[in-house]
Design a protein around this motif. Structure first.
Motif, mmCIF file in Angstrom:
data_model
loop_
_atom_site.group_PDB
_atom_site.id
_atom_site.type_symbol
_atom_site.label_atom_id
_atom_site.label_comp_id
_atom_site.label_asym_id
_atom_site.label_seq_id
_atom_site.Cartn_x
_atom_site.Cartn_y
_atom_site.Cartn_z
ATOM 1 N N ALA A 124 0.830 -1.205 0.000
ATOM 2 C CA ALA A 124 0.000 0.000 0.000
ATOM 3 C C ALA A 124 0.867 1.258 0.000
ATOM 4 O O ALA A 124 0.536 2.251 -0.661
ATOM 5 C CB ALA A 124 -0.932 -0.007 1.209
ATOM 6 N N ILE A 174 -6.321 1.648 -4.345
ATOM 7 C CA ILE A 174 -5.677 1.859 -3.049
ATOM 8 C C ILE A 174 -6.732 1.931 -1.943
ATOM 9 O O ILE A 174 -6.521 1.439 -0.824
ATOM 10 C CB ILE A 174 -4.810 3.134 -3.088
ATOM 11 C CG1 ILE A 174 -3.605 2.891 -3.984
ATOM 12 C CG2 ILE A 174 -4.361 3.544 -1.682
ATOM 13 C CD1 ILE A 174 -2.792 4.118 -4.277
ATOM 14 N N LEU A 218 -7.465 -1.564 -1.027
ATOM 15 C CA LEU A 218 -6.362 -2.129 -0.241
ATOM 16 C C LEU A 218 -6.442 -1.669 1.213
ATOM 17 O O LEU A 218 -6.215 -2.455 2.145
ATOM 18 C CB LEU A 218 -5.021 -1.718 -0.829
ATOM 19 C CG LEU A 218 -4.610 -2.338 -2.164
ATOM 20 C CD1 LEU A 218 -3.235 -1.813 -2.587
ATOM 21 C CD2 LEU A 218 -4.586 -3.856 -2.081
#
Length: 383
Positions: free
Chosen positions: A40, A112, A115
């Motif tokens: 990440a 993202i 994630l």
């Protein structure tokens, strides 16, 4: 926007996150949570760099609505509308290329977001099961809230037509997201591999104070840099160390640093004078000297400590390269590649200064907890 479009965008976000999630799941690393954190971090760094590229190529309004493009999930579906806008204004904000740049940026941001939701869910599940400090869910939860706020500012960036203060806050939130992830990654690393104290509490306390000051000054400098970029003031000073041939050029600080106004306009709606752009650039340039001195001093103070030396070395190297890229941007009249590298250098400094803060805090904490050495009895000295 239609429900089908939102579902398609959600599917694209899941698809964007599927590859990094699969890499984490199939990796040989036994600590999948730690691996996910650093994946990440890497992708957030990439997102910031690509966001800089989006801004520097004037692609922020490549799709003039949000979250889709003309109410559709991708530029393929909106090709007719994009092409019509491009024909009306061939060099305007909406072109096929700019639409794809903007939407790729959004797709990466959605990935993202997925994630970070996976990170938060994993942290909460493992925390309830093990109560291990490794999975303390406070930071992952804060990251999720951060992403939600960042998404809102991403939407406002488009709907408010690149208003400078909104775009600058969007940049700062991206850097803050990177810093939070780096802090979480540092904690995961040190919980896996604890280290012995590497210095006296007094020396580490000085490093810690300087590291905090470095982070604060870097935040201000990135805000100033974002203000330069969003106001297109990069070439307001065309030479160095002078600015347009003067040490202190004509500057309009009042209009230059009025925060709530349209792009290129004063608060009253008039065109922004060039002297306002000069003030914006001049302040960023001169504050950079303060940042270089303080970050350089921080790296120098951290260097004697073995646990901090690698990070201090990288801070010094990136700081030098960042200074060089800033000067090159002026001397070479703002080439895109160097400007993107300058944006990447700022993100890398955020990452490194955050790690230096975590490591110095960790080293100071364990140094303070270490038992003090017992004094040697006087009779031993007399023998």
């Amino acid at each position: 926007m239609q429900t089908a479009t939102l579902l398609q965008l959600g599917a694209i976000g899941l698809l964007a996150a599927s590859l990094p999630l699969a890499m984490v799941w199939m990796s040989a690393d036994a600590n999948k949570y730690r691996k996910l954190v650093w994946v990440a971090v890497f992708l957030t760094f990439d997102l910031i760099v690509f966001g800089g590229f989006t801004r520097l190529t004037d692609s922020g309004l490549g799709c003039p609505d949000w979250p889709g493009c003309y109410g559709l999930a991708n530029p393929f579906l909106a090709h007719e509308q994009i092409s019509a806008a491009e024909q009306l204004m061939p060099h305007g904000p909406v072109t096929v290329v700019k639409a794809w740049i903007e939407m790729i940026h959004r797709y990466l941001a959605m990935g993202i977001g997925v994630l970070i939701m996976a990170l938060m869910a994993t942290a909460w599940v493992q925390w309830r099961r093990t109560r291990s400090q490794t999975f303390a869910p406070a930071i992952p939860t804060a990251l999720f809230l951060f992403v939600c706020v960042q998404g809102a500012f991403g939407a406002w960036t488009v709907t408010m037509k690149l208003q400078p203060v909104i775009v600058t806050i969007h940049l700062l939130l991206g850097m803050g997201l990177l810093a939070l992830l780096a802090w979480l990654g540092g904690r995961a690393d040190y919980l896996v591999k604890p280290q012995a104290p590497g210095g006296s509490p007094a020396a580490l306390r000085r490093v810690r104070t300087l590291a905090i000051a470095s982070a604060a000054l870097l935040l201000v400098q990135i805000a100033l840099g974002g203000w330069v970029s969003t106001n297109y003031a990069t070439l307001a000073c065309s030479d160095f160390p002078l600015c347009n041939g003067k040490l202190v050029p004509e500057m309009d600080f009042e209009h230059g640093f009025t925060l709530w106004r349209e792009l290129g306009k004063t608060a009253a709606g008039h065109y922004l004078p060039f002297s306002a752009l000069t003030a914006i650039h001049w302040v960023h340039r001169n504050f950079a000297l303060v940042v270089v001195v303080v970050l350089g001093l921080t790296a120098w103070r951290a260097w004697p400590h073995a646990a901090l030396r690698p990070t201090a070395r990288y801070v010094a190297i990136v700081l030098a390269l960042q200074t060089a890229s800033g000067l090159a941007t002026i001397y070479f009249s703002f080439p895109l590649a160097i400007a993107v590298l300058h944006n990447a250098g700022a993100a890398l400094l955020v990452l490194l200064v955050t790690m230096l803060n975590y490591k110095s805090k960790y080293q100071l904490d364990i140094a303070l907890r270490a038992p003090a050495r017992a004094p040697v009895p006087a009779e031993i000295h007399s023998r």
